[in-house]
Design an enzyme around this catalytic site. Sequence first.
Site, short mmCIF file in Angstrom:
data_model
loop_
_atom_site.label_atom_id
_atom_site.label_comp_id
_atom_site.label_asym_id
_atom_site.label_seq_id
_atom_site.Cartn_x
_atom_site.Cartn_y
_atom_site.Cartn_z
N TYR A 1 1.26 -1.00 0.01
CA TYR A 1 0.26 0.03 0.04
C TYR A 1 1.21 0.95 0.13
O TYR A 1 1.38 1.59 1.35
CB TYR A 1 -0.99 0.22 1.03
N LYS B 1 3.41 -15.48 0.62
CA LYS B 1 3.96 -15.61 -1.54
C LYS B 1 5.70 -15.76 -1.15
O LYS B 1 6.50 -15.33 -1.62
CB LYS B 1 3.55 -14.86 -2.50
N ASP C 1 -1.68 -17.78 -3.80
CA ASP C 1 -2.21 -18.74 -4.90
C ASP C 1 -3.32 -19.52 -4.51
O ASP C 1 -4.56 -20.09 -5.38
CB ASP C 1 -1.09 -19.04 -6.53
N ASP D 1 -6.71 -7.95 2.11
CA ASP D 1 -7.53 -7.08 1.08
C ASP D 1 -8.73 -7.77 0.05
O ASP D 1 -9.74 -8.06 0.27
CB ASP D 1 -7.40 -6.23 1.32
N ASP E 1 -12.91 -9.55 0.39
CA ASP E 1 -13.36 -9.98 -0.02
C ASP E 1 -14.29 -10.92 -0.87
O ASP E 1 -15.30 -10.81 -1.28
CB ASP E 1 -12.91 -8.63 -1.45
P1 ATP Z 1 -14.67 1.70 -4.84
O1 ATP Z 1 -13.49 2.44 -6.11
O2 ATP Z 1 -14.72 2.69 -3.52
O3 ATP Z 1 -13.63 0.62 -4.14
P2 ATP Z 1 -15.97 -0.41 -6.16
O4 ATP Z 1 -17.48 -0.20 -7.06
O5 ATP Z 1 -14.71 -0.36 -7.61
O6 ATP Z 1 -16.16 1.42 -5.10
P3 ATP Z 1 -16.89 -1.76 -4.44
O7 ATP Z 1 -17.19 -0.20 -3.89
O8 ATP Z 1 -16.33 -2.77 -3.50
O9 ATP Z 1 -15.86 -1.53 -5.50
O10 ATP Z 1 -18.05 -2.50 -4.72
C1 ATP Z 1 -17.98 -4.41 -6.19
C2 ATP Z 1 -19.09 -4.45 -6.28
O11 ATP Z 1 -19.78 -4.56 -5.23
C3 ATP Z 1 -19.76 -3.60 -7.30
O12 ATP Z 1 -20.04 -4.18 -7.95
C4 ATP Z 1 -20.87 -2.74 -6.20
O13 ATP Z 1 -21.94 -2.90 -6.75
C5 ATP Z 1 -21.28 -4.60 -5.33
N1 ATP Z 1 -20.55 -3.89 -3.95
C6 ATP Z 1 -20.12 -3.47 -2.78
N2 ATP Z 1 -20.37 -3.27 -1.73
C7 ATP Z 1 -22.27 -3.41 -1.89
C8 ATP Z 1 -23.42 -3.42 -0.52
N3 ATP Z 1 -23.17 -3.03 0.05
N4 ATP Z 1 -23.56 -3.96 -1.73
C9 ATP Z 1 -24.58 -4.34 -2.92
N5 ATP Z 1 -23.46 -4.60 -3.74
C10 ATP Z 1 -22.27 -4.49 -2.62
#
Ligand code: ATP
Length: 361
Positions: free
Chosen positions: A130, A183, A216, A240, A244
């Site tokens: 980061y 890794k 991986d 991170d 996810d």
């Molecule tokens: P950022 O740039 O802030 O990271 P992002 O859209 O690139 O935003 P996320 O916000 O993590 O990244 O979202 C990834 C996907 O997951 C998107 O399609 C988003 O709509 C969906 N998503 C994220 N949070 C939620 C939530 N709380 N409820 C439903 N869908 C979500």
Amino acid sequence: MRIVVLPGDGIGPEIAAAASSVLRAASGRYQLNIELEEHAVGHASLQQFGATVRPGLLEIVRSAGGLILGPTATADFKDESSGEVNPSKYFRKSLDLFANLRPSRTYPGLRNRFGVFDLVVVRENTEGFYADRNMEKGNSELLVTPDVVISLRRITRHCCERIAHAACRLAMNRRKHLTIVHKANVLKIGDGMFLEVCRETAGAYPLLAVDDLLVDAMMAHVVRQPDRFDVIVATNMFGDILSDLTAELSGSLGLGGSLNVGANFAMAQAAHGSAPDIAGRDIANPISLILSTALLLAWHGERCGDARYETAARAIENAVAAAMQSGRATRDVGGGLGTAATAQAIVEILQSDKAIAAAAR
Ligand code: ATP
């Protein structure tokens, strides 16, 4: 307990309002006397004060008992010298919130294609890949020529040790199984040290079962059989990404709670980002931030030895599970409700005697 709420960008204001309403209900039910104090951060703050985090906000936060930070539009904030600081980085770094706890679990009633599981990713939060975290001054991404970039990663024994201890302590309170993700076959020195320090640290917890996996290979193992994991410790970027994935495996990214913990302070934050694609439509799942808020209450209760906070935290978790089981949730987890109505359903369950009885068990 005074808690500062910073709603943030995108879906931030909607999910922060949802989490605040659940927190108020829990506070009322358990006589926690929680006081919520809202301030602008991100774009709203940039417009109002010319900075994504205005001067003086850190002191306000420091004097509170905890912080709820909504997601912010990190990708939009490019120039720190013109006030565009990444608020998430700013609070993690300024408050030295080195451990990011990200639990993921499945819920009865919610279709889960990957089996039943309950795990926590413990992510190092203050260094690693980061670029905005590694340096006292400046950034660890360097533009050598317009076409050449060097990104540096910092790994320190001290940060490895403290995150390893945090993971071991957590695992000791759970199923006593720690998995180290790394890794070290390629990043032989940096991840080599992370792996070595994690193993050494875990040696002080003789009851722990410890194993390790390359990051991986971990992607395959966690998708194939998530129930074989309990507590997983990883460096910043790997943790991170992995968290996810585990949130999505549990049903939705919108279910991933997240608490950033330091020696004396904690910040609740959704594991996901600001989701601009669904902002302002009342469809975002608020559960991630609601569960993060429950983690904050539990942390506070443990720290000050007040069982009411931990009971309230358990009641919120139970109410979330009950709402999902009865289909009162957002569409990403198969429900038919909006963000606000999902929060309201959780509030109603929380105020019913059933949730109280379950939390007291
Ligand atoms: P950022 O740039 O802030 O990271 P992002 O859209 O690139 O935003 P996320 O916000 O993590 O990244 O979202 C990834 C996907 O997951 C998107 O399609 C988003 O709509 C969906 N998503 C994220 N949070 C939620 C939530 N709380 N409820 C439903 N869908 C979500």
